[in-house]
Design an enzyme around this catalytic site. Sequence first.
Site, PDB file in Angstrom:
ATOM      1  N   HIS A   1     -10.736  -8.109  -8.039  1.00  0.00           N
ATOM      2  CA  HIS A   1     -10.217  -7.701  -6.769  1.00  0.00           C
ATOM      3  C   HIS A   1     -11.153  -8.035  -5.730  1.00  0.00           C
ATOM      4  O   HIS A   1     -12.321  -8.621  -5.840  1.00  0.00           O
ATOM      5  CB  HIS A   1     -10.923  -6.150  -6.902  1.00  0.00           C
ATOM      6  CG  HIS A   1     -10.818  -5.381  -5.511  1.00  0.00           C
ATOM      7  ND1 HIS A   1     -12.062  -5.196  -4.711  1.00  0.00           N
ATOM      8  CD2 HIS A   1      -9.690  -4.780  -5.006  1.00  0.00           C
ATOM      9  CE1 HIS A   1     -11.546  -4.299  -3.567  1.00  0.00           C
ATOM     10  NE2 HIS A   1     -10.194  -4.052  -3.706  1.00  0.00           N
TER      11      HIS A   1
ATOM     12  N   GLU B   1      -6.348 -12.272  -5.435  1.00  0.00           N
ATOM     13  CA  GLU B   1      -5.786 -11.450  -4.397  1.00  0.00           C
ATOM     14  C   GLU B   1      -6.266 -11.971  -3.070  1.00  0.00           C
ATOM     15  O   GLU B   1      -7.442 -12.153  -2.758  1.00  0.00           O
ATOM     16  CB  GLU B   1      -6.523  -9.931  -4.637  1.00  0.00           C
ATOM     17  CG  GLU B   1      -6.394  -8.933  -3.300  1.00  0.00           C
ATOM     18  CD  GLU B   1      -6.807  -7.783  -3.612  1.00  0.00           C
ATOM     19  OE1 GLU B   1      -7.645  -7.390  -4.610  1.00  0.00           O
ATOM     20  OE2 GLU B   1      -6.210  -6.830  -2.974  1.00  0.00           O
TER      21      GLU B   1
ATOM     22  N   ASP C   1      -0.132  -0.695  -4.675  1.00  0.00           N
ATOM     23  CA  ASP C   1      -1.379   0.072  -4.729  1.00  0.00           C
ATOM     24  C   ASP C   1      -1.622   1.359  -3.991  1.00  0.00           C
ATOM     25  O   ASP C   1      -1.494   1.430  -2.813  1.00  0.00           O
ATOM     26  CB  ASP C   1      -2.219  -1.033  -3.989  1.00  0.00           C
ATOM     27  CG  ASP C   1      -3.844  -0.803  -4.056  1.00  0.00           C
ATOM     28  OD1 ASP C   1      -4.370   0.444  -4.725  1.00  0.00           O
ATOM     29  OD2 ASP C   1      -4.609  -1.421  -3.637  1.00  0.00           O
TER      30      ASP C   1
ATOM     31  N   LYS D   1       0.810  -1.252  -0.126  1.00  0.00           N
ATOM     32  CA  LYS D   1       0.085   0.289   0.152  1.00  0.00           C
ATOM     33  C   LYS D   1       0.806   1.308   0.029  1.00  0.00           C
ATOM     34  O   LYS D   1       1.797   1.527   0.794  1.00  0.00           O
ATOM     35  CB  LYS D   1      -0.932  -0.233   1.218  1.00  0.00           C
ATOM     36  CG  LYS D   1      -1.974  -1.065   1.177  1.00  0.00           C
ATOM     37  CD  LYS D   1      -2.934  -0.719   0.154  1.00  0.00           C
ATOM     38  CE  LYS D   1      -4.077  -1.756   0.106  1.00  0.00           C
ATOM     39  NZ  LYS D   1      -5.060  -1.407  -0.798  1.00  0.00           N
TER      40      LYS D   1
ATOM     41  N   GLU E   1      -1.250  -0.048  -8.834  1.00  0.00           N
ATOM     42  CA  GLU E   1      -2.722  -0.071  -8.939  1.00  0.00           C
ATOM     43  C   GLU E   1      -3.468   1.192  -8.297  1.00  0.00           C
ATOM     44  O   GLU E   1      -2.850   1.909  -7.475  1.00  0.00           O
ATOM     45  CB  GLU E   1      -2.880  -1.229  -7.825  1.00  0.00           C
ATOM     46  CG  GLU E   1      -4.552  -1.454  -7.613  1.00  0.00           C
ATOM     47  CD  GLU E   1      -4.685  -2.810  -6.831  1.00  0.00           C
ATOM     48  OE1 GLU E   1      -4.013  -3.746  -7.087  1.00  0.00           O
ATOM     49  OE2 GLU E   1      -5.711  -2.765  -6.049  1.00  0.00           O
TER      50      GLU E   1
ATOM     51  N   ASP F   1     -14.296  -5.957  -9.132  1.00  0.00           N
ATOM     52  CA  ASP F   1     -14.614  -6.659  -7.646  1.00  0.00           C
ATOM     53  C   ASP F   1     -16.107  -7.476  -8.067  1.00  0.00           C
ATOM     54  O   ASP F   1     -17.068  -6.967  -8.523  1.00  0.00           O
ATOM     55  CB  ASP F   1     -15.109  -5.745  -6.479  1.00  0.00           C
ATOM     56  CG  ASP F   1     -15.251  -6.684  -5.326  1.00  0.00           C
ATOM     57  OD1 ASP F   1     -14.049  -6.446  -4.542  1.00  0.00           O
ATOM     58  OD2 ASP F   1     -16.035  -7.305  -5.013  1.00  0.00           O
TER      59      ASP F   1
ATOM     60  N   GLU G   1     -11.519  -1.603  -9.397  1.00  0.00           N
ATOM     61  CA  GLU G   1     -12.329  -1.904  -8.206  1.00  0.00           C
ATOM     62  C   GLU G   1     -13.493  -1.008  -7.727  1.00  0.00           C
ATOM     63  O   GLU G   1     -14.241  -1.369  -7.300  1.00  0.00           O
ATOM     64  CB  GLU G   1     -11.365  -2.252  -6.764  1.00  0.00           C
ATOM     65  CG  GLU G   1     -10.668  -0.979  -6.397  1.00  0.00           C
ATOM     66  CD  GLU G   1      -9.861  -1.195  -5.423  1.00  0.00           C
ATOM     67  OE1 GLU G   1      -8.616  -1.555  -5.602  1.00  0.00           O
ATOM     68  OE2 GLU G   1     -10.258  -0.968  -4.167  1.00  0.00           O
TER      69      GLU G   1
END
Length: 377
Positions: free
Chosen positions: A296, A329, A194, A166, A220, A269, A246
């Site tokens: 996602h 994921e 991400d 992240k 991402e 997602d 997502e």
Amino acid sequence: MRIAQIHAHVLEARLSEPFGWSFNATDTRGSCLVEVVAEDGVTGWGECYGPARLNAPVVRAMASELIGKDPLATDALWLQLYNKFRDSGQKGLVVNAISGIDIALWDLKGRHFETPVHVLMGGPLRREVRAYATGTYRLRNGDPLDYIVREVRGYVSEGFSAVKLKIGFGVKEDEKLIRAVREAIGPDTGLMLDANHGFDALEAIELGRRVAPLDIGWFEEPVVPDDLGSYIEVRRGQPIPVAGGECEFTRWGFRDVLTRRAMDIIQPDTGGAGGLSECKKIADMATAFGVRYVPHVWGCGVGLAAALQLLAVLPHSPPRHTPLEPMLEFDRSEHPFRQAVLTTPLEHRRGVVAIPDGPGLGIEIDRAAIERFSVAV
Ligand code: CA
């Protein structure tokens, strides 16, 4: 066969320690689970992506559209709901609700035919998937250079062959952390970034150029999801493959992503972008555009099971003797009921997850756990 009841269950659990990402933080995990019951008692479960307390009223409002209808007619019911609410619901909560309902209908259909969803969808093309570890959220205290490096080392020792980091806290701070993580996991573990849309295009391009030599799998959500122009700039301006999606919805939303060539990898997602019915269509569209698809996944075990059923039928593109395989994921952040809602947890073995081959989604719901984590909404 007719639909008798539709229930939306809101589950919540407090975390032992709040965690944050580029623009937000949470001290609670929540899920809206959808339960569809047919007149003969056969039941299917689904999960909506998004804010559970907002998902549930939308699902309940849609129930009256579905009671008495044939639950096996998944495409027909999807179109009925989408067409009914299209004028005010092309993205967001309306599609989240349709998604959870659609997944529950597929689970019910699989149970009716005593067949896994991925068989009804024309598969399987694979029976297991390589998982990457998602985690590395920010804690209130401590130095991320210390606790995140420790965390990713843990994923490597568990057997994960790729981890996602992240970022989105500032170009310089992120660069330092990315370098520390790459050094900690070594050259042979996949590393993806991400940003949770924490940058504008200029920042994302600057960071991408700086860290590209560190062998980054994808970048991402570099920028906000509703700005495809910035996505295109980031794709053109730096060398790392750009991922996102997502926060995108339906074949119509992804049509624009694909025709504008805004992303190298799309990440719908399953519980958000339209459910299993729609995500299979989006995946087939992505194949036609030569764009990769990595679902996602952020829900509890129900959403995870839906993603696995979809992963079983994602087409190889291009076909060859050892084709590229889609990845799962696998969220490793704290989630008190992720596995508790299932009678048998969906676990990884050295970073590989088997696709459940029981009827429907291939999971059994632990009703005691549903009651334990349910809140009245
Ligand atoms: Ca993400």
